[in-house]
Enzyme design. Sequence first.
Site, PDB file in Angstrom:
ATOM      1  N   ASP A 159      -1.217  -9.243   1.382  1.00 12.77           N
ATOM      2  CA  ASP A 159      -1.332  -9.811   3.393  1.00 12.77           C
ATOM      3  C   ASP A 159      -0.045 -10.559   3.370  1.00 12.77           C
ATOM      4  O   ASP A 159       1.018 -10.837   2.428  1.00 12.77           O
ATOM      5  CB  ASP A 159      -2.330 -10.491   2.942  1.00 12.77           C
ATOM      6  CG  ASP A 159      -2.722 -11.162   4.798  1.00 12.77           C
ATOM      7  OD1 ASP A 159      -2.574 -10.904   5.407  1.00 12.77           O
ATOM      8  OD2 ASP A 159      -2.807 -12.617   4.210  1.00 12.77           O
ATOM      9  N   PHE A 160       0.147 -10.601   4.782  1.00 11.18           N
ATOM     10  CA  PHE A 160       1.985 -11.193   4.933  1.00 11.18           C
ATOM     11  C   PHE A 160       1.178 -12.405   5.383  1.00 11.18           C
ATOM     12  O   PHE A 160       1.681 -13.601   4.060  1.00 11.18           O
ATOM     13  CB  PHE A 160       2.170 -10.273   6.211  1.00 11.18           C
ATOM     14  CG  PHE A 160       3.805 -11.373   6.245  1.00 11.18           C
ATOM     15  CD1 PHE A 160       4.528 -10.629   5.600  1.00 11.18           C
ATOM     16  CD2 PHE A 160       3.885 -11.396   7.458  1.00 11.18           C
ATOM     17  CE1 PHE A 160       5.640 -11.833   5.491  1.00 11.18           C
ATOM     18  CE2 PHE A 160       4.915 -12.421   7.786  1.00 11.18           C
ATOM     19  CZ  PHE A 160       6.229 -11.830   6.781  1.00 11.18           C
ATOM     20  N   ASP A 161       0.624 -13.216   6.902  1.00  6.02           N
ATOM     21  CA  ASP A 161       0.923 -14.110   7.012  1.00  6.02           C
ATOM     22  C   ASP A 161      -0.198 -15.536   6.314  1.00  6.02           C
ATOM     23  O   ASP A 161      -1.469 -14.047   6.687  1.00  6.02           O
ATOM     24  CB  ASP A 161       0.210 -13.906   8.514  1.00  6.02           C
ATOM     25  CG  ASP A 161       1.524 -13.413   9.266  1.00  6.02           C
ATOM     26  OD1 ASP A 161       2.713 -14.417   9.673  1.00  6.02           O
ATOM     27  OD2 ASP A 161       1.474 -12.523   9.830  1.00  6.02           O
ATOM     28  N   ASP A 200      -5.464 -14.105   2.868  1.00  8.86           N
ATOM     29  CA  ASP A 200      -6.061 -15.483   3.183  1.00  8.86           C
ATOM     30  C   ASP A 200      -7.102 -15.418   3.997  1.00  8.86           C
ATOM     31  O   ASP A 200      -7.432 -16.717   4.201  1.00  8.86           O
ATOM     32  CB  ASP A 200      -5.093 -16.579   3.320  1.00  8.86           C
ATOM     33  CG  ASP A 200      -4.134 -16.353   4.380  1.00  8.86           C
ATOM     34  OD1 ASP A 200      -3.971 -14.946   4.903  1.00  8.86           O
ATOM     35  OD2 ASP A 200      -4.342 -16.969   5.775  1.00  8.86           O
TER      36      ASP A 200
HETATM   37  O1  LIG Z   1      -3.027  -9.845   8.247  1.00  5.60           O
HETATM   38  P1  LIG Z   1      -1.852 -11.117   8.555  1.00  5.60           P
HETATM   39  O2  LIG Z   1      -0.698 -10.363   7.424  1.00  5.60           O
HETATM   40  O3  LIG Z   1      -2.019 -11.824   7.918  1.00  5.60           O
HETATM   41  O4  LIG Z   1      -2.104 -11.726  10.055  1.00  5.60           O
HETATM   42  C1  LIG Z   1      -2.886 -12.097  10.602  1.00  5.60           C
HETATM   43  C2  LIG Z   1      -1.395 -12.437  11.606  1.00  5.60           C
HETATM   44  O5  LIG Z   1      -1.253 -12.845  11.408  1.00  5.60           O
HETATM   45  C3  LIG Z   1      -0.288 -13.228  12.922  1.00  5.60           C
HETATM   46  O6  LIG Z   1      -1.496 -14.525  13.377  1.00  5.60           O
HETATM   47  C4  LIG Z   1      -1.255 -15.409  12.371  1.00  5.60           C
HETATM   48  O7  LIG Z   1       0.681 -16.342  11.491  1.00  5.60           O
HETATM   49  C5  LIG Z   1       1.200 -16.958  12.460  1.00  5.60           C
HETATM   50  C6  LIG Z   1       2.605 -17.292  12.184  1.00  5.60           C
HETATM   51  O8  LIG Z   1       2.893 -17.742  11.207  1.00  5.60           O
HETATM   52  C7  LIG Z   1       0.597 -17.695  13.480  1.00  5.60           C
HETATM   53  O9  LIG Z   1       0.861 -18.927  14.441  1.00  5.60           O
HETATM   54  C8  LIG Z   1      -1.445 -17.172  13.573  1.00  5.60           C
HETATM   55  O10 LIG Z   1      -1.945 -18.557  14.024  1.00  5.60           O
HETATM   56  C9  LIG Z   1      -1.951 -16.937  12.450  1.00  5.60           C
HETATM   57  O11 LIG Z   1      -2.945 -15.749  12.783  1.00  5.60           O
HETATM   58  C10 LIG Z   1      -0.028 -12.454  13.860  1.00  5.60           C
HETATM   59  O12 LIG Z   1       0.694 -13.293  14.690  1.00  5.60           O
HETATM   60  C11 LIG Z   1      -1.175 -11.268  14.151  1.00  5.60           C
HETATM   61  O13 LIG Z   1      -0.657 -10.449  14.725  1.00  5.60           O
HETATM   62  C12 LIG Z   1      -1.918 -11.071  12.831  1.00  5.60           C
HETATM   63  O14 LIG Z   1      -2.756  -9.973  13.316  1.00  5.60           O
END
Ligand SMILES: O=P(O)(O)OC[C@H]1O[C@H](O[C@H]2O[C@H](CO)[C@@H](O)[C@H](O)[C@H]2O)[C@H](O)[C@@H](O)[C@@H]1O
Length: 260
Positions: free
Chosen positions: A26-28, A210
């Site tokens: 996963d990324f974020d 996460d």
């Molecule tokens: O599946 P992921 O790679 O974990 O992506 C899920 C969402 O991630 C991003 O939002 C999340 O990260 C942001 C940057 O750290 C943070 O500001 C936000 O509160 C988090 O929810 C992304 O912007 C979404 O489009 C993704 O779906």
Amino acid sequence: MGPITPELADAIESLIDTPVLLVALDFDGTLAPLVDRPEDARPLPAAAEALAGLSALENTVTALISGRDLASLRAVGSPPEQTLLVGSHGTERWAPEIFGADDEHIDLSSAQSTALAKATGILEAISAAHPGTTLEYKPAAIVLHVRQAATEVATAALHAAHGQLDDIENLQALDGKAVLEASVLVGTKGDGLNWLREVADATTVVFAGDDVTDEDAFAVLRPGDIGVKIGSGTTKAQFRLNGPGELPALLDSILDMRSL
Ligand SMILES: O=P(O)(O)OC[C@H]1O[C@H](O[C@H]2O[C@H](CO)[C@@H](O)[C@H](O)[C@H]2O)[C@H](O)[C@@H](O)[C@@H]1O
């Protein structure tokens, strides 16, 4: 003691002789720490270095699997060239030509475009009325971000969004970490991970994530695979690391094992 428990170390050791290993991340919140603005997220340098090392190995395939759309994932993730990508929660898919797989692009029907336009109008009005909230535009979704809003404003914005989006046909509302995503495509990271397993012809899979949406990917792991939950929260994963800062240790251990 480092973040790798003896049980996790044993599991990693078993990866030594699997014919094709898939390492999907996963990324974020996993490869990149969570930050206020989505466009500022970047992989931790040590994690990016280990991922690049894994992607350069023979018989080890790397992948990112994210809720982000592919353009956004490429922009912030700068993935190694041979890394397969799954975006938009499983509905966008890309593999390097060498894998001979069909990519999956987003092509909305007119009903889906109408639903997305309605949801966009609603969330733009809600965001304008709730200071500190922002919007993220995706090809098949609109996301309300509340991380930078005061707690009571964030709660009110999310409540208003749920209330107004619920009546729109062809739309699903997805809760995430300080976000509410209104998407016109239904996909899961489980579908995405199954696709990656098939395309890579993987005999064993490691997946780390996460968020709540990552549970769909943990759910499709098989005996012998390794699932690692990053951070707190209930999970189907067998193993846990405390945060993205501990991911490099996991990737380095796998890299060492696959380099023997
Ligand atoms: O599946 P992921 O790679 O974990 O992506 C899920 C969402 O991630 C991003 O939002 C999340 O990260 C942001 C940057 O750290 C943070 O500001 C936000 O509160 C988090 O929810 C992304 O912007 C979404 O489009 C993704 O779906």
